[in-house]
Design a protein around this motif. Structure first.
Motif, short mmCIF file in Angstrom:
data_model
loop_
_atom_site.label_atom_id
_atom_site.label_comp_id
_atom_site.label_asym_id
_atom_site.label_seq_id
_atom_site.Cartn_x
_atom_site.Cartn_y
_atom_site.Cartn_z
N VAL A 36 0.76 -1.33 -0.16
CA VAL A 36 0.15 0.15 0.04
C VAL A 36 0.79 1.17 -0.02
N GLY A 37 1.93 1.22 0.78
CA GLY A 37 2.90 2.35 1.03
C GLY A 37 3.39 2.62 -0.39
N VAL A 38 4.14 1.67 -1.18
CA VAL A 38 4.65 1.88 -2.40
C VAL A 38 3.56 2.30 -3.35
N GLY A 39 2.43 1.58 -3.28
CA GLY A 39 1.29 1.93 -4.26
C GLY A 39 1.08 3.47 -4.23
N LEU A 40 1.09 4.02 -2.88
CA LEU A 40 0.52 5.33 -2.80
C LEU A 40 1.63 6.24 -3.25
N LEU A 41 2.81 5.97 -2.90
CA LEU A 41 4.13 6.86 -3.41
C LEU A 41 4.05 6.74 -4.93
N ALA A 42 3.78 5.67 -5.48
CA ALA A 42 3.63 5.74 -7.02
C ALA A 42 2.63 6.27 -7.53
N TRP A 43 1.60 6.41 -6.92
CA TRP A 43 0.44 7.13 -7.30
C TRP A 43 0.68 8.48 -7.25
N ALA A 44 1.29 9.19 -6.13
CA ALA A 44 1.45 10.64 -5.97
C ALA A 44 2.42 11.01 -7.08
N LEU A 45 3.49 10.12 -7.21
CA LEU A 45 4.38 10.47 -8.12
C LEU A 45 3.88 10.64 -9.85
N TYR A 46 2.93 9.59 -9.89
CA TYR A 46 2.20 9.70 -11.33
C TYR A 46 1.39 10.72 -11.44
N ALA A 47 0.63 11.03 -10.53
CA ALA A 47 -0.36 12.11 -10.51
C ALA A 47 0.49 13.27 -10.71
N ASP A 48 1.73 13.58 -10.12
CA ASP A 48 2.33 15.05 -10.53
C ASP A 48 3.08 14.86 -11.62
N LEU A 49 3.64 13.67 -12.12
CA LEU A 49 4.42 13.78 -13.42
C LEU A 49 3.23 13.81 -14.64
N ALA A 50 2.40 12.93 -14.54
CA ALA A 50 1.44 12.81 -15.83
C ALA A 50 0.66 13.79 -15.72
N HIS A 51 -0.10 14.25 -14.83
CA HIS A 51 -1.08 15.13 -14.87
C HIS A 51 -0.97 16.54 -13.97
N ASP A 52 0.43 16.57 -13.63
CA ASP A 52 0.67 17.88 -13.08
C ASP A 52 -0.27 18.29 -11.91
N SER A 53 -0.26 17.51 -10.84
CA SER A 53 -1.38 17.70 -9.71
C SER A 53 -0.76 18.76 -9.07
N GLU A 54 0.67 18.83 -8.63
CA GLU A 54 0.91 19.89 -7.97
C GLU A 54 0.53 21.42 -8.41
N ASP A 55 0.94 21.54 -9.73
CA ASP A 55 0.71 22.79 -10.20
C ASP A 55 -0.99 23.01 -10.42
N LEU A 64 -11.57 3.77 2.08
CA LEU A 64 -10.35 4.07 2.46
C LEU A 64 -9.44 4.13 1.34
N GLY A 65 -9.69 3.09 0.31
CA GLY A 65 -8.88 2.99 -0.91
C GLY A 65 -8.97 4.35 -1.71
N PRO A 66 -10.09 4.84 -2.16
CA PRO A 66 -10.57 5.88 -2.68
C PRO A 66 -10.03 7.09 -2.05
N ALA A 67 -10.34 7.12 -0.87
CA ALA A 67 -9.82 8.26 0.04
C ALA A 67 -8.35 8.61 0.02
N MET A 68 -7.65 7.48 0.25
CA MET A 68 -6.17 7.66 0.07
C MET A 68 -5.61 7.93 -1.34
N LEU A 69 -6.27 7.53 -2.38
CA LEU A 69 -5.84 7.76 -3.67
C LEU A 69 -6.15 9.26 -4.05
N ALA A 70 -7.28 9.81 -3.38
CA ALA A 70 -7.58 11.40 -3.57
C ALA A 70 -6.78 12.26 -2.75
N TYR A 71 -6.45 11.80 -1.51
CA TYR A 71 -5.71 12.60 -0.52
C TYR A 71 -4.27 12.62 -0.94
N THR A 72 -3.62 11.59 -1.34
CA THR A 72 -2.31 11.43 -1.32
C THR A 72 -1.52 12.54 -2.05
N PRO A 73 -2.00 12.57 -3.39
CA PRO A 73 -1.34 13.76 -4.32
C PRO A 73 -1.63 15.25 -3.31
#
Length: 152
Positions: A10-29, A85-94
């Motif tokens: 779960v931890g690695v998956g959330l980290l990978a999701w946050a990186l993907y969301a930022d790199l592919a979808h520019d979530s931070e900007d 919590l699965g969807p909540a973690m995916l939404a909140y992590t980025p």
């Protein structure tokens, strides 16, 4: 999969999701483009606005955790909480990875995103620092969630 490996997965998956969301979808900007005009409406209180908004994100995640705990209790297995919590973690992590000081440079990249979105030099500092406090607590909540589901 035993509990320890599930926590790691779960931890690695959330980290990978946050990186993907930022790199592919520019979530931070994207978050900065929404957050800056919203907080600047408060004028000099833009940091307080960022704190309140970040606190609302944390409270929403906490409410999802509570609903997940109620569901798990009713169904007799903590893994049922993952339905909520699965969807909540995916939404909140980025959001947490953007707003919390999790990078070695602290808020450097986040403040750059805030400035690109239109925040002045002083405002970006207040938004980053005050918005980061609840986000850091949210990071701790995200880290603890898999432990509570799989190991307790």
């Amino acid at each position: 999969m035993n509990g320890g490996w599930a926590v790691v997965a779960v931890g690695v998956g959330l980290l990978a999701w946050a990186l993907y969301a930022d790199l592919a979808h520019d979530s931070e900007d994207r978050l900065a483009r929404w957050l800056v005009p919203t907080t600047l409406r408060w004028g000099r209180g833009c940091g307080v606005a960022a704190f309140v908004i970040s606190l609302v994100f944390l409270a929403t995640y906490g409410a999802a955790a509570w609903v997940g705990a109620v569901l798990a209790e009713a169904l007799g297995d903590p893994r049922w909480s993952l339905l909520v919590l699965g969807p909540a973690m995916l939404a909140y992590t980025p959001l947490v990875f953007a707003m919390a000081p999790v990078e070695p440079q602290g808020y450097r990249y986040w403040r750059e995103s805030l400035r690109k979105a239109g925040a002045q030099a002083g405002a970006d500092r207040w938004i980053a620092w005050l918005g980061g406090v609840p986000a850091f607590v949210g990071l701790l909540a995200l880290v603890m969630t898999p432990f509570l589901i799989f190991l307790i």
